[in-house]
Design a protein around this motif. Structure first.
Motif, PDB file in Angstrom:
ATOM      1  N   GLU A   1     -65.587  35.003 -55.093  1.00 33.66           N
ATOM      2  CA  GLU A   1     -64.642  33.683 -55.296  1.00 33.66           C
ATOM      3  C   GLU A   1     -65.316  32.533 -55.563  1.00 33.66           C
ATOM      4  O   GLU A   1     -65.051  31.624 -56.421  1.00 33.66           O
ATOM      5  CB  GLU A   1     -63.855  33.682 -53.724  1.00 33.66           C
ATOM      6  CG  GLU A   1     -62.853  34.596 -53.462  1.00 33.66           C
ATOM      7  CD  GLU A   1     -62.368  34.440 -51.962  1.00 33.66           C
ATOM      8  OE1 GLU A   1     -61.084  34.833 -51.784  1.00 33.66           O
ATOM      9  OE2 GLU A   1     -63.258  34.079 -51.216  1.00 33.66           O
ATOM     10  N   LEU A   2     -66.617  32.292 -54.981  1.00 35.38           N
ATOM     11  CA  LEU A   2     -67.117  31.197 -55.318  1.00 35.38           C
ATOM     12  C   LEU A   2     -67.665  31.169 -56.782  1.00 35.38           C
ATOM     13  O   LEU A   2     -67.636  30.296 -57.773  1.00 35.38           O
ATOM     14  CB  LEU A   2     -68.778  30.972 -54.488  1.00 35.38           C
ATOM     15  CG  LEU A   2     -69.373  30.044 -54.750  1.00 35.38           C
ATOM     16  CD1 LEU A   2     -68.642  28.565 -54.354  1.00 35.38           C
ATOM     17  CD2 LEU A   2     -70.723  29.971 -53.717  1.00 35.38           C
ATOM     18  N   SER A   3     -68.359  32.341 -57.300  1.00 33.61           N
ATOM     19  CA  SER A   3     -68.633  32.496 -58.731  1.00 33.61           C
ATOM     20  C   SER A   3     -67.443  32.101 -59.739  1.00 33.61           C
ATOM     21  O   SER A   3     -67.781  31.724 -60.806  1.00 33.61           O
ATOM     22  CB  SER A   3     -69.272  33.724 -58.836  1.00 33.61           C
ATOM     23  OG  SER A   3     -68.588  34.777 -58.760  1.00 33.61           O
ATOM     24  N   ALA A   4     -66.318  32.460 -59.409  1.00 33.79           N
ATOM     25  CA  ALA A   4     -65.232  32.349 -60.331  1.00 33.79           C
ATOM     26  C   ALA A   4     -65.065  30.913 -60.627  1.00 33.79           C
ATOM     27  O   ALA A   4     -64.488  30.362 -61.696  1.00 33.79           O
ATOM     28  CB  ALA A   4     -64.012  32.882 -59.632  1.00 33.79           C
ATOM     29  N   PHE A   5     -65.339  29.916 -59.803  1.00 31.35           N
ATOM     30  CA  PHE A   5     -65.308  28.475 -59.951  1.00 31.35           C
ATOM     31  C   PHE A   5     -66.333  27.859 -60.869  1.00 31.35           C
ATOM     32  O   PHE A   5     -66.040  26.930 -61.652  1.00 31.35           O
ATOM     33  CB  PHE A   5     -65.422  27.522 -58.693  1.00 31.35           C
ATOM     34  CG  PHE A   5     -64.514  28.049 -57.545  1.00 31.35           C
ATOM     35  CD1 PHE A   5     -63.470  28.120 -57.772  1.00 31.35           C
ATOM     36  CD2 PHE A   5     -64.928  27.944 -56.273  1.00 31.35           C
ATOM     37  CE1 PHE A   5     -62.400  28.681 -56.737  1.00 31.35           C
ATOM     38  CE2 PHE A   5     -64.093  28.238 -55.121  1.00 31.35           C
ATOM     39  CZ  PHE A   5     -62.835  28.644 -55.481  1.00 31.35           C
ATOM     40  N   SER A   6     -67.381  28.752 -61.205  1.00 34.11           N
ATOM     41  CA  SER A   6     -68.408  28.475 -62.186  1.00 34.11           C
ATOM     42  C   SER A   6     -67.986  29.039 -63.698  1.00 34.11           C
ATOM     43  O   SER A   6     -68.790  28.677 -64.635  1.00 34.11           O
ATOM     44  CB  SER A   6     -69.804  28.806 -61.851  1.00 34.11           C
ATOM     45  OG  SER A   6     -70.157  28.338 -60.552  1.00 34.11           O
TER      46      SER A   6
ATOM     47  N   PRO B   1     -63.196  28.050 -68.564  1.00 29.00           N
ATOM     48  CA  PRO B   1     -61.744  28.148 -68.215  1.00 29.00           C
ATOM     49  C   PRO B   1     -61.180  29.384 -69.198  1.00 29.00           C
ATOM     50  O   PRO B   1     -60.012  29.745 -68.538  1.00 29.00           O
ATOM     51  CB  PRO B   1     -61.389  26.790 -68.731  1.00 29.00           C
ATOM     52  CG  PRO B   1     -62.437  25.839 -68.575  1.00 29.00           C
ATOM     53  CD  PRO B   1     -63.571  26.657 -68.714  1.00 29.00           C
ATOM     54  N   ASP B   2     -61.876  29.752 -70.045  1.00 26.92           N
ATOM     55  CA  ASP B   2     -61.196  30.859 -70.917  1.00 26.92           C
ATOM     56  C   ASP B   2     -61.589  32.105 -70.460  1.00 26.92           C
ATOM     57  O   ASP B   2     -61.287  33.326 -71.016  1.00 26.92           O
ATOM     58  CB  ASP B   2     -61.760  30.515 -72.347  1.00 26.92           C
ATOM     59  CG  ASP B   2     -62.971  30.502 -72.737  1.00 26.92           C
ATOM     60  OD1 ASP B   2     -63.796  30.583 -71.621  1.00 26.92           O
ATOM     61  OD2 ASP B   2     -63.341  30.512 -73.618  1.00 26.92           O
ATOM     62  N   HIS B   3     -62.576  32.277 -69.362  1.00 28.57           N
ATOM     63  CA  HIS B   3     -62.836  33.724 -68.932  1.00 28.57           C
ATOM     64  C   HIS B   3     -62.117  34.104 -67.777  1.00 28.57           C
ATOM     65  O   HIS B   3     -61.139  33.492 -67.239  1.00 28.57           O
ATOM     66  CB  HIS B   3     -63.965  33.342 -68.090  1.00 28.57           C
ATOM     67  CG  HIS B   3     -64.901  34.616 -67.675  1.00 28.57           C
ATOM     68  ND1 HIS B   3     -64.622  35.469 -66.789  1.00 28.57           N
ATOM     69  CD2 HIS B   3     -66.106  34.948 -68.245  1.00 28.57           C
ATOM     70  CE1 HIS B   3     -65.560  36.435 -66.729  1.00 28.57           C
ATOM     71  NE2 HIS B   3     -66.634  36.188 -67.541  1.00 28.57           N
ATOM     72  N   LYS B   4     -61.748  35.377 -68.036  1.00 32.27           N
ATOM     73  CA  LYS B   4     -60.722  36.205 -67.222  1.00 32.27           C
ATOM     74  C   LYS B   4     -61.067  35.913 -65.808  1.00 32.27           C
ATOM     75  O   LYS B   4     -59.848  36.001 -65.037  1.00 32.27           O
ATOM     76  CB  LYS B   4     -60.518  37.528 -67.645  1.00 32.27           C
ATOM     77  CG  LYS B   4     -61.856  38.298 -67.245  1.00 32.27           C
ATOM     78  CD  LYS B   4     -61.621  39.855 -67.664  1.00 32.27           C
ATOM     79  CE  LYS B   4     -63.024  40.601 -67.132  1.00 32.27           C
ATOM     80  NZ  LYS B   4     -62.888  42.142 -67.527  1.00 32.27           N
TER      81      LYS B   4
END
Length: 220
Positions: free
Chosen positions: A118-123, A126-129
């Motif tokens: 969840e934390l890595s998703a913030f980094s 924006p166009d990453h799935k």
């Protein structure tokens, strides 16, 4: 959360005065006035409240990174024209040199649970799935975790100083009491005269004659 909210919380956590905030902005290559800072730090219902623009706050965060990590050689980082929670989170991560585990630990200090994916998703871009938007709740709890950690350290220092102050205070009271006692003793010696202190020299075999008045014998 607004830029003003984050600025206000960081200022409170690190006990920055206006001069320090101005210096941090300067480290981010932006000159601001004390009046501007005062208006940014006011509550939203205050008539003098002014919204802190994204570019301005980005310069503060860049300056904050430079203050904590040192300014890198080469071309300075440019302040973003648009900010969001993901960018602010990333800049705070850089400023404090935090790893994923550190951020999760700080969030836990605020009783907020977050896992690594969840934390890595913030980094992500924006166009990453797997990109996820950082919600206000995450950023708010991270700032609370930072506040808890740094405030604990500052209060611990104050607790070390307090006994020293109390010890000095006690010693000062002892000195004052001793001074007052000696002063009172000296004054008393000036007022009170011991009648037996003065000795009258007599010849050998001479008796002391007690002179009495008639009223002492017969009474009045």
């Amino acid at each position: 959360m607004t830029n003003n909210d984050v600025l206000r919380r960081l200022r409170y956590t690190f006990n920055f005065n206006d001069q320090k905030v101005i210096a941090i902005f300067a480290a981010g290559d932006l000159t601001v006035t004390r009046e501007q800072i005062s208006n940014w730090l006011k509550q939203e219902d205050d008539p003098a409240y002014v919204n802190c623009p994204d570019t301005t706050f980005a310069a503060f965060l860049n300056g904050f990174i430079n203050e904590r990590r040192g300014k890198k050689e080469g071309e300075p980082a440019k302040a973003e024209k648009r900010l969001n929670n993901n960018i602010i989170l990333t800049k705070l991560k850089i400023a404090f040199n935090l790893k994923a585990e550190d951020i999760i630990e700080m969030l836990a200090l605020a009783n907020f649970r977050l896992n690594k994916p969840e934390l890595s998703a913030f980094s992500r871009k924006p166009d990453h799935k797997n990109y996820r938007e950082c919600k206000d709740q995450v950023l708010r709890n991270l700032l609370q975790g930072i506040d808890k950690k740094f405030h604990v350290q500052r209060r611990a220092k104050e607790q070390v100083k307090k006994p020293v102050i109390e010890e000095i205070k006690d010693k000062l009271e002892e000195v004052l009491e001793d001074k007052n006692y000696n002063s009172a003793k000296a004054n008393a010696s000036k007022i009170y005269v011991n009648p037996n202190k003065t000795k009258v020299e007599r010849k050998p075999g001479e008796r002391k004659v007690l002179k009495l008045k008639p009223k002492d014998i017969w009474g009045e």
